[in-house]
Design a protein around this motif. Sequence first.
Motif, PDB file in Angstrom:
ATOM      1  N   THR A 121       7.458   0.107   8.801  1.00  0.00           N
ATOM      2  CA  THR A 121       7.004  -1.286   8.712  1.00  0.00           C
ATOM      3  C   THR A 121       8.082  -2.208   9.258  1.00  0.00           C
ATOM      4  O   THR A 121       9.269  -1.867   9.284  1.00  0.00           O
ATOM      5  N   THR A 134      -1.020  -9.480  12.328  1.00  0.00           N
ATOM      6  CA  THR A 134      -0.525  -8.455  11.399  1.00  0.00           C
ATOM      7  C   THR A 134      -1.369  -7.194  11.506  1.00  0.00           C
ATOM      8  O   THR A 134      -2.603  -7.251  11.481  1.00  0.00           O
ATOM      9  N   GLY A 135      -0.699  -6.046  11.627  1.00  0.00           N
ATOM     10  CA  GLY A 135      -1.439  -4.792  11.709  1.00  0.00           C
ATOM     11  C   GLY A 135      -0.602  -3.689  12.325  1.00  0.00           C
ATOM     12  O   GLY A 135       0.618  -3.840  12.512  1.00  0.00           O
ATOM     13  N   GLU A 136      -1.249  -2.581  12.658  1.00  0.00           N
ATOM     14  CA  GLU A 136      -0.548  -1.420  13.196  1.00  0.00           C
ATOM     15  C   GLU A 136      -0.465  -1.495  14.708  1.00  0.00           C
ATOM     16  O   GLU A 136      -1.444  -1.797  15.395  1.00  0.00           O
ATOM     17  N   TYR A 170       3.886  -0.725  11.493  1.00  0.00           N
ATOM     18  CA  TYR A 170       2.981  -1.742  10.965  1.00  0.00           C
ATOM     19  C   TYR A 170       3.774  -3.034  10.887  1.00  0.00           C
ATOM     20  O   TYR A 170       4.792  -3.102  10.198  1.00  0.00           O
ATOM     21  N   ARG A 223      -5.901  -7.842   3.360  1.00  0.00           N
ATOM     22  CA  ARG A 223      -4.506  -7.520   3.696  1.00  0.00           C
ATOM     23  C   ARG A 223      -3.666  -8.789   3.689  1.00  0.00           C
ATOM     24  O   ARG A 223      -4.166  -9.883   3.951  1.00  0.00           O
ATOM     25  N   PRO A 278       4.605  -8.597   2.754  1.00  0.00           N
ATOM     26  CA  PRO A 278       4.488  -7.357   1.980  1.00  0.00           C
ATOM     27  C   PRO A 278       4.872  -7.497   0.507  1.00  0.00           C
ATOM     28  O   PRO A 278       4.414  -6.728  -0.334  1.00  0.00           O
ATOM     29  N   ASP A 312      -3.293  -0.998  -1.333  1.00  0.00           N
ATOM     30  CA  ASP A 312      -2.486  -0.545  -0.204  1.00  0.00           C
ATOM     31  C   ASP A 312      -2.213  -1.769   0.661  1.00  0.00           C
ATOM     32  O   ASP A 312      -3.136  -2.404   1.174  1.00  0.00           O
ATOM     33  N   LYS A 316      -1.285  -2.142   3.534  1.00  0.00           N
ATOM     34  CA  LYS A 316      -1.740  -2.043   4.925  1.00  0.00           C
ATOM     35  C   LYS A 316      -3.267  -2.024   5.042  1.00  0.00           C
ATOM     36  O   LYS A 316      -3.801  -2.164   6.140  1.00  0.00           O
ATOM     37  N   LYS A 317      -3.973  -1.827   3.929  1.00  0.00           N
ATOM     38  CA  LYS A 317      -5.433  -1.720   3.969  1.00  0.00           C
ATOM     39  C   LYS A 317      -6.127  -2.762   3.105  1.00  0.00           C
ATOM     40  O   LYS A 317      -7.091  -3.391   3.505  1.00  0.00           O
TER      41      LYS A 317
END
Length: 353
Positions: free
Chosen positions: A61, A116-118, A142, A175, A179, A204, A206-207
């Motif tokens: 991350t 924001t994301g992968e 991420y 999301r 974090p 989660d 990230k999800k």
Amino acid sequence: VIGQPTKSKRPKEPGENKIKPVNKKVKPKMKERESADSSLKSQSILTQVMDKGRFQKLAATLSLAAGQSIELRCKGSNVTWNYPSYLDTFKDSRLSIKQLDRYGQLILANSTAADTGEYSCWLQLCNGNKCRKDETKTGSTYIFFTDKEELFVPTPSYFEIVYLNPDKPAVIPCRVTTPSAKVTLYREFPAEEIKTDGTDIIYDVKKGFVYQHPTSDDKGIVYCKAESQGAPQISIKYHLLYVEVPKGPPSATITASSSRAEVSDRLRVVCTVLGEPDVDVSFRWRYPGQESERPVIIQNFWRLIKRGTGHTTRISKSVLHVKDFEARDAGNYICIAQNRQGETTVATEVELN
């Protein structure tokens, strides 16, 4: 805050400084050498370009303030990238992807919370027109683009449907961009907080919230709340619909407005499929006047219906219209319904009266 680089071994590029060990190491045995080779499979080829031409290996991350620009590089002469899909959907000009001789380059300018994301990349191994992913040369991180005004990653809509299937987890995708934000889940009616026990419902970052074993009791409208050094923020609303339809090829039926038709009659043949709400169905027709290019009208549509207590089903229909029935229109009308599980063929006969 930039994540710490992962400590994975990799071959040195020409021109890179090499640190020589003080003590000579014993030549590894065959088994040790094999384990060293296998560790290369997890090696990342993804780096971030920093100031003054420095490069930073990326951790799982990374957190950056919204508004910053970022440049990522992936080593290789045939690199494929993956990134938040909306950047493609809206053909965002802030995103630039280039393939150079020795690396692929991704630049994202003027980042926003929605980015924001992968972000991941991998090498493609091609033989002619056929290409496959090289599993030993990949990279992924991420990225959180933090924004105090946007704790939740923005979405195009103010309301989303989430399907609850009894045989797979369901995700409420609220999301966050920060974090460390504290996120809680609420039901709209009756108004109450939904406790996350870390087993059946987990969060989660990230999800979003993940329902591991959805049931019909979970249906309803929910929303999320996030807090991080300021006033709490509320997410969009999510409508949870419970689904219980067996997986498999379409369950299709076919009916005609009449099994016998007179010349000049109007004929209507309907092909109907009941299935999962989120599974698309496509239709194909074969009919008596097809070879002679008989003009017909075909209409396709679908809608969601409730069946029983809390169960939601998708009803898909294809309707074939014959305006002025002729002798050549008599015969078998065949409908082929297809989904990702397979296809089903159904037929009905219409005779000339």
